[in-house]
Motif scaffolding. Structure first.
Motif: not given
Length: 527
Positions: A407-415
């Motif tokens: 959708r165009g969001h700026r995403v950070t994923l923490l695992e």
């Protein structure tokens, strides 16, 4: 061009397929009051938009004794004509080249009287192998009545804008029951000799051609069940198909696997070998001189379809679950983006699983399946891009990160682990479950393409999340199974769901787990 055999044009009657990967017939179970509604139309529109060469819309019963699910369409009512016209118009607006077929069916002795409220009509009155219900041996007048039902169904399909119909003769359904000596024990003109057993299908197809004209496509769906003794062998089926082909009774034949004697190969899970139906389609291809032959059953990818076509084992390939998982499978293959195809994991949990419980089908890997009428498979772009923090890289976190990024969001994923996937990755390491790892690899690929900032080995406390100062935070850290739930009762702890306690209590002594005061006789269990 990538996949040259897949995209070699193929002419059937008056229509030319621009792709040889088709979206074959299956019961989506989405009818609303017996008519196709927005959900059903959106479901097929998405596969037309995705580039399928031909779409065979799910089976429509041809008679009151043929109704099999509560989600079936009306079998004797012309009101379905304008409703299905909306479907064909919508699909052609999305893809003017798509060929649209409607399947017509009657399963004979394998019907469901609890749903149809009618007896199961069959050639010889035999029971089904998969339930205790018997069936009614059809009279000649009733045979004529059912054939007339098929013809009426084809007339309605033609009026609704379909290019043709596909007659369901697979899985030991009614047509197959007339062919098969085990189920056709008639001694009149409709049974006995080989030609007499062919009379039902021959009469049916001849009447369809006379009613609908030379330009109308007639298909025939068959299957092979090599594990069930009553079913036709591949050699017997090849003789039958060649007999029909010699008389030019059908324009194409599609061959799958399994039957109502053995459900599992019909929609094979990952335990079954890939391209399960291809050897049987290839056997038919060797004897068919006029009709087009389609292979189906556990063909999941564009590469697999290309291999089948390149080897000359079939002229077309049906990929159903693969296009449930990714409606744009064909378009992505044409654009040389096969790596972007979301893979089917052959789990059957929400496609066949939901259908078997009489729900509309869905997909474990594709959350939009069955919901395309709302947003389609591609989420709409966000009006205002925001920063999104996703905590947890299991299936839920991966999908949240992907959709947000799409959708165009700026995403950070923490695992916090060293790999994405969580416990789902453990499931993929089981024997025969490697397709789960394929899905996780697809997620990793998409997140990389979408420039998601993936941080492995990262823990996130409440303070860490607050300090990140994201506009939106998604917590997807997963869950652990409770040790108090049924059947975890070996240690005597109570079941949180139903209050059961495995301790044997003395009369009147309070339960030590505090559930209730027991007043039962010695030795009785607290329930």
């Amino acid at each position: 061009m990538p996949f040259p055999h897949v995209f070699e044009p193929l002419t059937i009657r008056h229509r030319t397929l621009k792709s040889r990967i088709n979206f074959g017939a299956h019961t989506a179970n989405m009818a609303e009051a017996g008519l196709p509604g927005d959900r059903h139309i959106g479901y097929y529109r998405e596969r037309a938009l995705g580039g399928a060469g031909m779409i065979v819309v799910e089976p429509v019963p041809v008679h009151r004794t043929a109704v099999l699910t509560r989600g079936n369409f009306r079998h004797d009512d012309d009101s379905i004509i304008p409703a299905f016209r909306r479907l064909t118009d919508t699909c052609r607006e999305a893809n003017p080249d798509v060929v649209l077929i409607q399947q017509l069916y009657h399963v004979g002795q394998h019907g469901d009287a609890d749903v149809s409220f009618a007896p199961n009509w069959s050639p010889s009155g035999l029971p089904s192998y998969h339930d205790a219900d018997g069936s009614h041996a059809m009279t000649e007048a009733e045979i004529d009545e059912v054939i007339a039902g098929y013809v009426a169904g084809a007339r309605r399909a033609q009026g609704a804008g379909f290019d043709g119909v596909e007659i369901f003769a697979a899985y030991n359904a009614l047509v197959d029951q007339f062919w098969t000596p085990w189920s056709n024990r008639r001694t009149d003109a409709w049974g006995g000799s080989f030609d007499a057993r062919m009379r039902f299908s021959c009469t049916l197809l001849e009447q369809l051609r006379a009613t609908c004209g030379d330009a109308f496509i007639l298909g025939l769906a068959v299957s092979v069940d090599s594990r069930s003794e009553p079913a036709l062998t591949i050699d017997e089926l090849a003789e039958i198909v060649a007999w029909h082909d010699e008389r030019r009774l059908m324009d194409y034949v599609t061959c799958g696997t399994g039957s109502y004697f053995d459900f599992y190969p019909i929609i094979p899970v990952s335990l079954y070998e890939q391209q399960l139906g291809v050897p049987f389609a290839a056997a038919l291809k060797r004897v068919v001189k006029n009709a087009v032959v389609q292979a189906e059953s556990h063909i999941r990818t564009p590469a697999a379809a290309e291999a089948v076509l390149a080897a000359g084992e079939a002229d077309m390939v049906s990929i159903v679950r693969g296009q449930i998982a990714d409606p744009y499978l064909v378009r992505k293959a044409r654009e040389d983006r096969a790596d972007d195809v979301r893979p089917c994991i052959s789990c059957n949990q929400l496609c066949w699983g939901r259908r078997s419980r009489d729900y509309w089908i869905s997909c474990l890997g594709n959350a939009s399946a069955g919901r395309e009428w709302r947003t389609g498979d591609t989420p709409p772009p966000a009006e205002t891009p925001r920063s999104v923090l996703v905590v947890g890289g299991g299936p839920a976190g991966l999908e949240a990160a992907r959709v947000s990024a799409e959708r165009g969001h700026r995403v950070t994923l923490l695992e916090r682990g060293a790999q994405l996937g969580g416990q789902f990755r453990l499931a993929g390491k089981q024997p025969s479950r490697g397709q789960i790892l394929d899905l996780l690899a697809w997620f990793e690929h998409r997140l990389a393409v979408l420039d998601v900032d993936v941080r492995l080995g990262s823990t996130a406390s409440a303070d860490d999340v607050e300090a990140f100062a994201a506009d939106e935070v998604v917590i997807a850290t997963g869950s652990r199974p409770p040790v108090t739930g049924f059947p975890s009762i070996a240690d005597g702890r109570p079941d949180a769901g139903n209050g059961a306690c495995r301790r044997r209590l003395h009369p009147g002594r309070p339960c030590r787990d505090g559930l209730r005061r027991a007043t039962r006789r010695p030795g009785r269990r607290c329930r």
